[in-house]
Design an enzyme around this catalytic site. Structure first.
Site, PDB file in Angstrom:
ATOM      1  CG  HIS A 122      -1.463   0.748   1.027  1.00 35.75           C
ATOM      2  ND1 HIS A 122      -1.514   2.511   2.321  1.00 35.75           N
ATOM      3  CD2 HIS A 122      -3.353   1.254   1.041  1.00 35.75           C
ATOM      4  CE1 HIS A 122      -2.550   3.251   1.746  1.00 35.75           C
ATOM      5  NE2 HIS A 122      -3.814   2.112   1.567  1.00 35.75           N
ATOM      6  CD  GLN A 202      -6.719  -4.420   4.243  1.00 37.50           C
ATOM      7  OE1 GLN A 202      -7.645  -5.505   4.946  1.00 37.50           O
ATOM      8  NE2 GLN A 202      -7.344  -3.416   3.761  1.00 37.50           N
ATOM      9  CB  CYS A 363      -3.978   2.864  -1.637  1.00 39.63           C
ATOM     10  SG  CYS A 363      -5.099   4.369  -1.218  1.00 39.63           S
TER      11      CYS A 363
HETATM   12  N1  PLP Z   1      -1.222  -1.000   5.138  1.00 38.01           N
HETATM   13  C1  PLP Z   1      -2.508  -1.388   4.393  1.00 38.01           C
HETATM   14  C2  PLP Z   1      -2.494  -3.192   3.942  1.00 38.01           C
HETATM   15  C3  PLP Z   1      -4.078  -1.183   3.673  1.00 38.01           C
HETATM   16  O1  PLP Z   1      -4.615  -1.678   3.674  1.00 38.01           O
HETATM   17  C4  PLP Z   1      -4.417   0.419   4.109  1.00 38.01           C
HETATM   18  C5  PLP Z   1      -5.578   0.785   4.220  1.00 38.01           C
HETATM   19  O2  PLP Z   1      -6.199  -0.355   3.566  1.00 38.01           O
HETATM   20  C6  PLP Z   1      -3.124   1.109   5.330  1.00 38.01           C
HETATM   21  C7  PLP Z   1      -2.217   0.366   5.452  1.00 38.01           C
HETATM   22  C8  PLP Z   1      -3.482   2.601   5.592  1.00 38.01           C
HETATM   23  O3  PLP Z   1      -4.326   2.337   6.206  1.00 38.01           O
HETATM   24  P1  PLP Z   1      -4.949   3.287   7.257  1.00 38.01           P
HETATM   25  O4  PLP Z   1      -5.567   3.996   5.962  1.00 38.01           O
HETATM   26  O5  PLP Z   1      -5.982   3.054   8.402  1.00 38.01           O
HETATM   27  O6  PLP Z   1      -3.502   4.348   7.895  1.00 38.01           O
END
Ligand code: PLP
Length: 404
Positions: A122, A202, A363
């Site tokens: 991500h 996740q 993302c």
């Molecule tokens: N990492 C992963 C694998 C994610 O799916 C997400 C959010 O979709 C994030 C990081 C970021 O999470 P947050 O927006 O809650 O900080």
């Protein structure tokens, strides 16, 4: 016996309608809905307890502090960390990773050093490292993956050198649903004395995670993806590592003594928690984790596994269906494309049928580039989803396919 209808009754939003149709919420990878127990805990704390934590001698402040610190213990037990000193409250996964990238970068990254991330991260587990690398003159290296969406560990072996400062990898891909062999990755990195950050955004909602078993050095997750409120998350770090790293932000709570000449820092975990924490959210996060504990993670896993297998089976019957992500270890996330229907069209038309899915690059633009696509439609399941909802999704896709 896992009674999904009883579970659903705890989530008021699931009985609402959109466009006159019953809501089918399949965007759990983005955020999960909240059970009454979580929302009521927040309302109750604001109505009856609210006071700033750690700083007051008065009754309410003590009570709010007790709730906040008891929540830290709930988190510790939930991820089986050794000590509450290892549990740092943040705003979420993103802030957890930014904190670590900054502090680790300051402490131990020099020009020419390297940071290893995987091909399926991500943006939250790419950009903070890239920013740090730019600041320090370091390089980002990438663990490649197969077309099925599995990481190539033989290539990782070669990426791990004396210049590698950290390996950062997601436990479950938010796009492909791949469950990565993070324990194996930790073992490989540790053989060369390299620490590992696991992005658990996740995985925490779907499987038992155990810090002592995984043996990773750092682990990040978000409260809102595990039935808790927005604005709260966790960075776990092994105590020995956290002791070595400098603070991320300065302010209240993270100090021991301040003069205009010099500041000394507070003990763990407070050294990394500048300013008033979202103590109402931490308390509600504990309620969410207790909710999961009460249902039993093994029951949740079994329910979601059955649902995901059913969904994969049904979706594959659709003409032109292309499932993106064919890893052998697959979690409750399914990305797909149908024929040449644009993912945005599919998502928009499903929405009109009351079905909430996510569309786009999720993302993960570098991953999209690796796959040679612009985006996907993503259905992500949760403890309250049902086979009937999968049927509604499949019928919806069929209708849209015929329209095109
Ligand atoms: N990492 C992963 C694998 C994610 O799916 C997400 C959010 O979709 C994030 C990081 C970021 O999470 P947050 O927006 O809650 O900080």
């Amino acid at each position: 016996m896992y009674n999904v209808n009883k579970v659903r009754a705890d989530f008021p939003i699931l009985s609402r309608e959109v466009y006159g149709k019953p809501l089918v919420y399949l965007d759990n990878g983005a955020t999960t809905q909240k059970p009454r127990q979580v929302v009521e805990a927040m309302v109750d704390e604001y109505y009856n307890v609210n006071a700033n934590v750690h700083r007051g001698v008065h009754f309410l402040s003590q009570q709010a502090t007790d709730l906040h610190e008891a929540s830290r213990e709930v988190v510790r037990a939930f991820i089986h960390a050794r000590s509450t000193n290892e549990i740092i409250f943040t705003r979420g996964t993103t802030e957890s990773i930014n904190l670590l990238a900054f502090s680790l970068g300051e402490a131990m990254v020099k020009e020419g050093d390297e940071v290893v991330v995987s091909a399926m991260e991500h943006h939250s587990n790419i950009v903070p490292w890239q920013m740090m690398c730019e600041r320090k003159g370091a390089l980002l290296r990438v663990i490649p993956m197969t077309d099925e969406g599995e990481l190539q560990l033989d290539a990782l072996e070669e990426l791990l050198t004396e210049r590698t400062r950290i390996v950062c990898c997601t436990q479950v891909s938010n796009v492909l649903g791949t469950v990565n062999p993070v324990k194996e990755i930790v073992r490989m990195a540790h053989d060369k004395g390299i620490p590992v950050l696991v992005d658990g955004a996740q995985s925490v909602p779907h499987m038992q995670v155990d810090m002592q078993d995984l043996d990773c050095d750092f682990f990040a997750f978000s409260g809102h993806k595990v039935y808790g409120p927005t604005g709260v998350g966790v960075l776990y770090g092994k105590e020995a590592w956290l002791e070595k790293l400098p603070p991320y932000q300065g302010g209240g709570e993270m100090i021991k003594n301040v003069t205009f000449q010099k500041t000394t820092y507070n003990a763990l975990p407070y050294k990394f928690e500048a300013g008033t924490p979202d103590y109402v959210a931490t308390h509600a996060l504990a309620k969410a984790l207790n909710y999961v504990n009460d249902l039993g993670m093994e029951n949740i896993e079994a329910h979601e596994r059955e649902l995901t297998l059913y969904a994969l089976e049904q979706l594959q019957r659709i003409e032109g269906m292309r499932i993106i992500g064919r890893a052998r270890q697959h979690d409750a996330v399914i990305s797909f494309l149908v024929g040449d229907i644009h993912h945005l069209d599919m998502g928009t038309l499903l929405d009109r049928l009351g079905i909430a899915v996510r569309t786009g690059h999720h993302c993960a633009e570098p991953l999209m580039r690796r796959l040679g696509i612009e985006g996907t439609v993503r259905a992500s399941f949760s403890l309250y989803n049902t086979k009937e909802e999968v049927d509604v999704l499949v019928d919806g896709i069929e209708r849209i396919r015929k329209m095109f």
